[in-house]
Design an enzyme around this catalytic site. Structure first.
Site, PDB file in Angstrom:
ATOM      1  N   SER A  99       0.866  -1.182   0.000  1.00  0.00           N
ATOM      2  CA  SER A  99       0.000   0.000   0.000  1.00  0.00           C
ATOM      3  C   SER A  99       0.900   1.228   0.000  1.00  0.00           C
ATOM      4  O   SER A  99       1.516   1.556   1.014  1.00  0.00           O
ATOM      5  CB  SER A  99      -0.912  -0.001   1.233  1.00  0.00           C
ATOM      6  OG  SER A  99      -1.826  -1.059   1.172  1.00  0.00           O
ATOM      7  N   LYS A 174      -7.245   1.775  -2.816  1.00  0.00           N
ATOM      8  CA  LYS A 174      -6.796   1.308  -1.502  1.00  0.00           C
ATOM      9  C   LYS A 174      -6.780   2.459  -0.495  1.00  0.00           C
ATOM     10  O   LYS A 174      -7.123   2.284   0.678  1.00  0.00           O
ATOM     11  CB  LYS A 174      -5.407   0.683  -1.598  1.00  0.00           C
ATOM     12  CG  LYS A 174      -4.841   0.214  -0.249  1.00  0.00           C
ATOM     13  CD  LYS A 174      -5.728  -0.823   0.438  1.00  0.00           C
ATOM     14  CE  LYS A 174      -5.282  -1.159   1.842  1.00  0.00           C
ATOM     15  NZ  LYS A 174      -4.031  -1.910   1.928  1.00  0.00           N
ATOM     16  N   LYS A 242       0.466   5.701   8.156  1.00  0.00           N
ATOM     17  CA  LYS A 242       1.042   5.928   6.822  1.00  0.00           C
ATOM     18  C   LYS A 242      -0.052   6.049   5.770  1.00  0.00           C
ATOM     19  O   LYS A 242      -0.030   6.938   4.911  1.00  0.00           O
ATOM     20  CB  LYS A 242       2.009   4.786   6.501  1.00  0.00           C
ATOM     21  CG  LYS A 242       2.623   4.803   5.121  1.00  0.00           C
ATOM     22  CD  LYS A 242       1.900   3.878   4.131  1.00  0.00           C
ATOM     23  CE  LYS A 242       1.931   2.434   4.549  1.00  0.00           C
ATOM     24  NZ  LYS A 242       1.275   1.536   3.556  1.00  0.00           N
TER      25      LYS A 242
END
Length: 296
Positions: A99, A174, A242
């Site tokens: 990701s 995502k 993140k």
């Protein structure tokens, strides 16, 4: 002799280990590389092959899969003389299932094209349980022909596999996924504290809530975490921090307002700053408890 493509797997963490093992179970010849010796031993015990370097792992591979924490790690394993692009054979298919930022995926695809390597960005959702059970949702960016070629491999790893658009599209979807998951966990955590402070039977309450419109995959997967205060990481707060940075930056770039998401991003950052970054993201419950004056 298997007719399946030879697979190189780079990154054998919480997600990468069970995913690579599922490919072995599906009949793929998998050679893996990671920095932790015990993870290499685990892959070998499952029937895969341990490599001593990225170059060794990718040299003869038809398909190379990367599953590492973030954009800097993807760049570290992809570029440079010891990286994937310098050592993969022309025509190989590189599938990045990490990701990362959409821009990193787009740049990687462009750099790989110059080396004759094709690329798909294919991040996943479903957490450790979804990886183990091979029921992940896989959102893919790239060319249709490459997606079609990779579909059998994806179907050995997940249940929902969708081509979302050109390079970077999988990562954009995502990012949206991580926004929804974080907001959902936060709402569940607030409900848990509210219910407990109200003296309600929490197990009964979560059961009935999950059977109605308030129900969700998040509540199904994380209910026991909330009930047992079990924050063993399936997906760490550090990684969700993140991801919230990725989605807030990407939203700013396209002019999309994230009023609730921005607040939750700050709550995730606060939890991390308080030393809980290594816990599962269901530990957002701890942040709500602190704000509510409860003992954590």
């Amino acid at each position: 002799m298997s007719t399946l493509p030879k697979v190189s797997w780079i990154g054998l963490g919480i997600m990468g280990s069970p995913m690579s093992e599922n490919l072995v179970k599906a009949g793929y010849d998998v050679t893996g590389y990671t920095l932790e010796r015990e993870k290499l031993d685990r892959l070998a015990a499952a029937g895969g092959t341990a490599a001593g370097s990225i170059a060794e792992a990718v040299r003869d591979a038809d398909v190379i899969v990367t599953m590492v924490p973030a954009s800097p790690q993807v760049e570290a394993v992809a570029y440079g003389p010891d990286g994937i692009l310098e050592n993969a054979r022309p025509g190989a298919l590189l599938i990045d299932m990490s990701s990362i930022t959409p821009g990193t995926s787009i740049d990687l695809a462009a750099a790989a094209k110059d080396k004759g390597v094709r690329v798909l960005d294919a991040p996943v959702s479903g957490g450790e349980a979804g990886a183990i059970e091979a029921v992940l949702s896989i959102m893919v960016g790239g060319d249709q022909a490459d997606f079609d070629e990779a579909r059998p491999l994806f179907e050995a790893l997940g249940r929902t596999v969708v081509l979302c658009g050109p390079h970077g599209s999988g990562q954009t979807v995502k990012a949206a996924n991580q926004l929804i998951v974080a907001v959902n966990i936060q709402a569940c955590a607030e409900a848990v504290v509210f219910l407990e402070k109200s003296g309600v039977d929490l197990t009964a309450a979560l059961d009935v809530l999950n059977g109605g419109l308030a129900g969700s995959t998040v509540l199904t997967r994380k209910k026991d975490n909330f009930l047992n205060r079990d924050f063993e990481p399936g997906f760490r707060i550090d990684l969700h921090h993140k991801d919230m940075g990725i989605v807030t930056d990407a939203a700013r770039a396209v002019g999309a307002a994230l009023p609730v998401g921005s607040v939750v991003a700050q709550l995730v950052a606060s939890l991390r700053a308080q030393g809980d970054g290594g816990l599962d993201h269901s530990a957002l419950l701890r942040a709500v408890e602190r704000l509510s004056g409860a003992r954590v």
